[in-house]
Design a protein around this motif. Structure first.
Motif, PDB file in Angstrom:
ATOM      1  N   ILE A  77      -5.480  -1.105   7.187  1.00  0.00           N
ATOM      2  CA  ILE A  77      -5.275   0.453   6.898  1.00  0.00           C
ATOM      3  C   ILE A  77      -6.396   1.321   7.725  1.00  0.00           C
ATOM      4  N   LEU A  78      -7.426   0.714   7.886  1.00  0.00           N
ATOM      5  CA  LEU A  78      -8.620   1.485   8.563  1.00  0.00           C
ATOM      6  C   LEU A  78      -8.751   1.657   9.889  1.00  0.00           C
ATOM      7  N   PHE A  79      -8.306   0.797  10.714  1.00  0.00           N
ATOM      8  CA  PHE A  79      -8.626   0.677  12.258  1.00  0.00           C
ATOM      9  C   PHE A  79      -7.602   1.290  13.116  1.00  0.00           C
ATOM     10  N   GLY A 125     -15.528  -4.270   1.615  1.00  0.00           N
ATOM     11  CA  GLY A 125     -15.279  -2.898   1.681  1.00  0.00           C
ATOM     12  C   GLY A 125     -16.391  -1.786   0.837  1.00  0.00           C
ATOM     13  N   ASN A 160     -14.635   6.297   7.275  1.00  0.00           N
ATOM     14  CA  ASN A 160     -13.836   6.938   6.041  1.00  0.00           C
ATOM     15  C   ASN A 160     -14.286   8.383   5.903  1.00  0.00           C
ATOM     16  N   TYR A 187     -19.183   0.469   2.057  1.00  0.00           N
ATOM     17  CA  TYR A 187     -18.963   2.100   1.748  1.00  0.00           C
ATOM     18  C   TYR A 187     -20.533   2.554   1.304  1.00  0.00           C
ATOM     19  N   ARG A 205      -8.073   7.596  -0.552  1.00  0.00           N
ATOM     20  CA  ARG A 205      -9.593   6.630  -0.255  1.00  0.00           C
ATOM     21  C   ARG A 205     -10.137   6.899   1.126  1.00  0.00           C
ATOM     22  N   THR A 206      -9.287   7.249   2.088  1.00  0.00           N
ATOM     23  CA  THR A 206     -10.007   7.137   3.537  1.00  0.00           C
ATOM     24  C   THR A 206      -9.822   8.351   4.430  1.00  0.00           C
ATOM     25  N   THR A 226       0.905  -1.270   0.015  1.00  0.00           N
ATOM     26  CA  THR A 226       0.009   0.008  -0.031  1.00  0.00           C
ATOM     27  C   THR A 226       0.932   1.231  -0.071  1.00  0.00           C
ATOM     28  N   ARG A 269      -4.308  -5.948   3.443  1.00  0.00           N
ATOM     29  CA  ARG A 269      -4.398  -4.427   3.407  1.00  0.00           C
ATOM     30  C   ARG A 269      -5.742  -3.626   3.175  1.00  0.00           C
ATOM     31  N   ASN A 322     -10.544   4.377  12.235  1.00  0.00           N
ATOM     32  CA  ASN A 322     -11.869   3.948  12.720  1.00  0.00           C
ATOM     33  C   ASN A 322     -11.569   3.261  14.070  1.00  0.00           C
ATOM     34  N   CYS A 379     -19.913  -0.512  14.851  1.00  0.00           N
ATOM     35  CA  CYS A 379     -19.549   0.878  14.768  1.00  0.00           C
ATOM     36  C   CYS A 379     -20.754   1.690  15.298  1.00  0.00           C
ATOM     37  N   ARG A 398     -14.422   9.913   3.123  1.00  0.00           N
ATOM     38  CA  ARG A 398     -15.388  10.185   1.785  1.00  0.00           C
ATOM     39  C   ARG A 398     -16.581   9.724   2.164  1.00  0.00           C
ATOM     40  N   ILE A 399     -17.038   8.795   3.194  1.00  0.00           N
ATOM     41  CA  ILE A 399     -18.318   8.450   3.585  1.00  0.00           C
ATOM     42  C   ILE A 399     -18.941   9.524   4.268  1.00  0.00           C
ATOM     43  N   GLN A 402     -14.100  -8.038   5.611  1.00  0.00           N
ATOM     44  CA  GLN A 402     -15.274  -7.175   5.118  1.00  0.00           C
ATOM     45  C   GLN A 402     -15.278  -7.187   3.645  1.00  0.00           C
TER      46      GLN A 402
HETATM   47  N1  ACO Z   1      -3.716  -0.064  -0.792  1.00  0.00           N
HETATM   48  C1  ACO Z   1      -3.551  -0.054  -2.310  1.00  0.00           C
HETATM   49  N2  ACO Z   1      -4.502  -0.630  -2.874  1.00  0.00           N
HETATM   50  C2  ACO Z   1      -5.549  -1.352  -2.025  1.00  0.00           C
HETATM   51  C3  ACO Z   1      -5.519  -1.114  -0.745  1.00  0.00           C
HETATM   52  C4  ACO Z   1      -4.548  -0.551  -0.051  1.00  0.00           C
HETATM   53  N3  ACO Z   1      -4.697  -0.461   1.185  1.00  0.00           N
HETATM   54  N4  ACO Z   1      -6.629  -1.681  -0.497  1.00  0.00           N
HETATM   55  C5  ACO Z   1      -7.343  -2.160  -1.548  1.00  0.00           C
HETATM   56  N5  ACO Z   1      -6.579  -1.896  -2.727  1.00  0.00           N
HETATM   57  C6  ACO Z   1      -6.620  -2.225  -4.187  1.00  0.00           C
HETATM   58  C7  ACO Z   1      -7.928  -3.265  -4.299  1.00  0.00           C
HETATM   59  O1  ACO Z   1      -7.254  -4.488  -4.427  1.00  0.00           O
HETATM   60  C8  ACO Z   1      -8.287  -2.926  -5.763  1.00  0.00           C
HETATM   61  O2  ACO Z   1      -7.536  -3.268  -6.690  1.00  0.00           O
HETATM   62  P1  ACO Z   1      -7.697  -3.733  -8.394  1.00  0.00           P
HETATM   63  O3  ACO Z   1      -8.688  -2.812  -8.818  1.00  0.00           O
HETATM   64  O4  ACO Z   1      -6.654  -4.098  -8.959  1.00  0.00           O
HETATM   65  O5  ACO Z   1      -8.472  -5.076  -8.033  1.00  0.00           O
HETATM   66  C9  ACO Z   1      -8.338  -1.252  -5.707  1.00  0.00           C
HETATM   67  O6  ACO Z   1      -7.468  -0.873  -4.641  1.00  0.00           O
HETATM   68  C10 ACO Z   1      -9.703  -0.731  -5.480  1.00  0.00           C
HETATM   69  O7  ACO Z   1     -10.290  -1.490  -4.416  1.00  0.00           O
HETATM   70  P2  ACO Z   1     -11.689  -1.102  -3.672  1.00  0.00           P
HETATM   71  O8  ACO Z   1     -11.891  -2.116  -2.710  1.00  0.00           O
HETATM   72  O9  ACO Z   1     -12.364  -0.819  -4.963  1.00  0.00           O
HETATM   73  O10 ACO Z   1     -11.337   0.391  -3.009  1.00  0.00           O
HETATM   74  P3  ACO Z   1     -12.344   1.410  -2.517  1.00  0.00           P
HETATM   75  O11 ACO Z   1     -12.166   2.527  -3.161  1.00  0.00           O
HETATM   76  O12 ACO Z   1     -13.791   0.976  -2.193  1.00  0.00           O
HETATM   77  O13 ACO Z   1     -11.705   1.576  -1.128  1.00  0.00           O
HETATM   78  C11 ACO Z   1     -12.121   0.862   1.241  1.00  0.00           C
HETATM   79  C12 ACO Z   1     -11.441   0.367  -0.223  1.00  0.00           C
HETATM   80  C13 ACO Z   1     -11.074   2.011   1.532  1.00  0.00           C
HETATM   81  C14 ACO Z   1     -11.826  -0.263   2.012  1.00  0.00           C
HETATM   82  C15 ACO Z   1     -13.403   1.511   0.963  1.00  0.00           C
HETATM   83  O14 ACO Z   1     -14.228   0.523   0.394  1.00  0.00           O
HETATM   84  C16 ACO Z   1     -14.199   1.809   2.442  1.00  0.00           C
HETATM   85  O15 ACO Z   1     -13.716   2.405   3.099  1.00  0.00           O
HETATM   86  N6  ACO Z   1     -15.331   1.010   2.687  1.00  0.00           N
HETATM   87  C17 ACO Z   1     -15.891   0.943   3.890  1.00  0.00           C
HETATM   88  C18 ACO Z   1     -15.242   0.065   5.032  1.00  0.00           C
HETATM   89  C19 ACO Z   1     -15.213   0.217   6.442  1.00  0.00           C
HETATM   90  O16 ACO Z   1     -15.727   1.491   6.745  1.00  0.00           O
HETATM   91  N7  ACO Z   1     -15.210  -0.905   7.299  1.00  0.00           N
HETATM   92  C20 ACO Z   1     -15.067  -0.376   8.448  1.00  0.00           C
HETATM   93  C21 ACO Z   1     -16.380  -0.929   9.260  1.00  0.00           C
HETATM   94  S1  ACO Z   1     -17.849  -0.541   9.094  1.00  0.00           S
HETATM   95  C22 ACO Z   1     -18.138   1.133   9.055  1.00  0.00           C
HETATM   96  O17 ACO Z   1     -17.254   1.693  10.299  1.00  0.00           O
HETATM   97  C23 ACO Z   1     -18.949   1.936   8.357  1.00  0.00           C
END
Ligand code: ACO
Length: 336
Positions: free
Chosen positions: A163-165, A225, A263, A229, A43-44, A35, A159, A290, A120, A265-266, A223
């Motif tokens: 990265i989130l928590f 993700g 996040n 989202y 992204r976050t 990452t 990854r 988070n 959450c 963006r959310i 999850q």
């Molecule tokens: N670093 C680099 N690349 C990454 C990473 C990372 N840490 N994580 C994923 N990628 C890649 C993926 O493999 C994917 O690659 P590909 O296109 O080659 O397949 C690409 O990045 C895009 O992946 P997505 O999952 O579509 O990325 P997205 O923009 O959706 O961001 C994220 C991912 C940050 C997890 C987002 O979906 C999110 O924040 N979702 C909410 C999850 C959350 O908040 N969970 C917590 C608990 S619930 C709550 O609190 C609401």
């Protein structure tokens, strides 16, 4: 059912917070998984998280520190606290409520305590439980803590989650308010058909811990993700807008939105759909990530000096289960 005018509201009179000293930065994560800082920030919105590194210290440690901070700062006698709720997804142990231990350790010998698990949304739901107890007239001081040692269930090889928590805790004290200030209204919902979208699969009664669950690494949080989202944006927006409409409040009249910090963006998408100016949207996700049940009380802790008597605050959260909701709160004075 409408309550009579003599029913007290439940208001927050004291706030405490605690995050561990150790920082896990985006640069540190670059050494653990594939990452980079740019990806994570864009992204976050997260720059770093705090991690409770001592393996002997658990969620109760975080909760106790936040509570002691609240007690000391406000000169509260802990034996006057009637009830302690700990919202957490990472209790110290199964069965033995973390809240019971926290209550004992802070000297709340006249209190009873239990844990509330709604991922959450846990702290939002716990505030509602506290408000109900205060409004009933039977309890005068309810301590609500949101605490999570998320690092205990995170796979630092994954990854998409690591990265989130982060780890942290926040605490608030609810007391009766006879001026109509405090907890006003709430709209909560859940949808259990989505439970596998965000969960720790093993360790419960469905998949008890075994050598197989360990081998499969099912003791870590997993999850989908993207699904989360989209669901988080629509559910938090819908519930917040229902709360605004039901209480005849326009987006312009809202003073602050305190949304669960999952996040950036959310949060921005929700506030845009609520037509809020960005200066009303409080955020500290860059510093902590988070922290699950701790995000909302840590917002209250960090921004407490901003709030004025009568300010209209909207709380919103979304989490595993799925669970979600929003609440309307009118600010009252803190003890100090
Ligand atoms: N670093 C680099 N690349 C990454 C990473 C990372 N840490 N994580 C994923 N990628 C890649 C993926 O493999 C994917 O690659 P590909 O296109 O080659 O397949 C690409 O990045 C895009 O992946 P997505 O999952 O579509 O990325 P997205 O923009 O959706 O961001 C994220 C991912 C940050 C997890 C987002 O979906 C999110 O924040 N979702 C909410 C999850 C959350 O908040 N969970 C917590 C608990 S619930 C709550 O609190 C609401």
């Amino acid at each position: 059912m409408t309550k009579s005018n003599t029913t007290p509201k439940a208001s927050i009179t004291a706030i405490g917070g605690y995050v561990p000293e150790d920082r896990l930065t985006n640069k540190d994560l670059e050494l653990l998984v594939d990452t980079n800082d740019d990806w994570i920030q864009s992204r976050t919105g997260i720059r770093e998280r705090r991690i409770l590194k001592d393996p002997k210290k658990a969620t109760s440690f975080l909760a106790i520190q936040a509570s002691k901070n609240l007690i000391k700062k406000n000169n509260i006698d802990p034996s006057t606290i009637d009830m302690v709720i700990v919202a957490t997804t990472t209790p110290d142990m199964q069965i033995a409520a973390t809240a019971a231990y926290v209550a004992s350790e802070i000297g709340s010998k006249n209190a009873f305590g239990y844990d509330l698990q709604a991922a959450c949304s846990g702290f939002l739901y716990a505030m509602s439980m506290a408000a109900g107890k205060i409004e009933s007239g039977r309890y005068k001081k309810v301590l609500v803590i949101g605490a999570d040692k998320m690092s205990s269930i995170i796979d630092y090889k994954d990854r998409s989650t690591c990265i989130l928590f982060g780890d942290g805790a926040g605490a608030v004290l609810f007391e009766p308010n006879n001026q109509g200030l405090g907890w006003q209204d709430e709209y909560f919902r859940s949808n259990g058909t989505q439970r596998e979208t965000l969960c720790v699969k093993a360790g419960g009664s469905l998949f008890p811990a075994s050598s197989t669950t360990i081998l499969n690494e099912d003791h870590y949080l997993r999850q989908d993700g993207r699904n989360i989202y989209k669901s988080a944006v629509s559910a938090m927006t819908e519930s917040s807008n229902i709360i605004l409409e039901r209480n005849n409040i326009t987006g312009e009249e809202v003073d602050y939105l305190l949304a669960h910090q999952a996040n950036e963006r959310i949060i921005e998408a929700v506030s845009k759909k609520m037509k809020l100016n960005s200066n009303k949207v409080l955020k500290n996700i860059a510093n902590y990530g988070n922290t699950t049940a701790a995000t909302i009380p840590l917002l209250l802790y960090d921004f407490q000096n901003l709030f004025k008597k009568g300010d209209k605050i909207i709380f919103a959260a979304f989490g595993g289960g799925y669970t979600w909701g929003a609440a309307y709160y009118k600010w009252s004075k803190l003890i100090n």
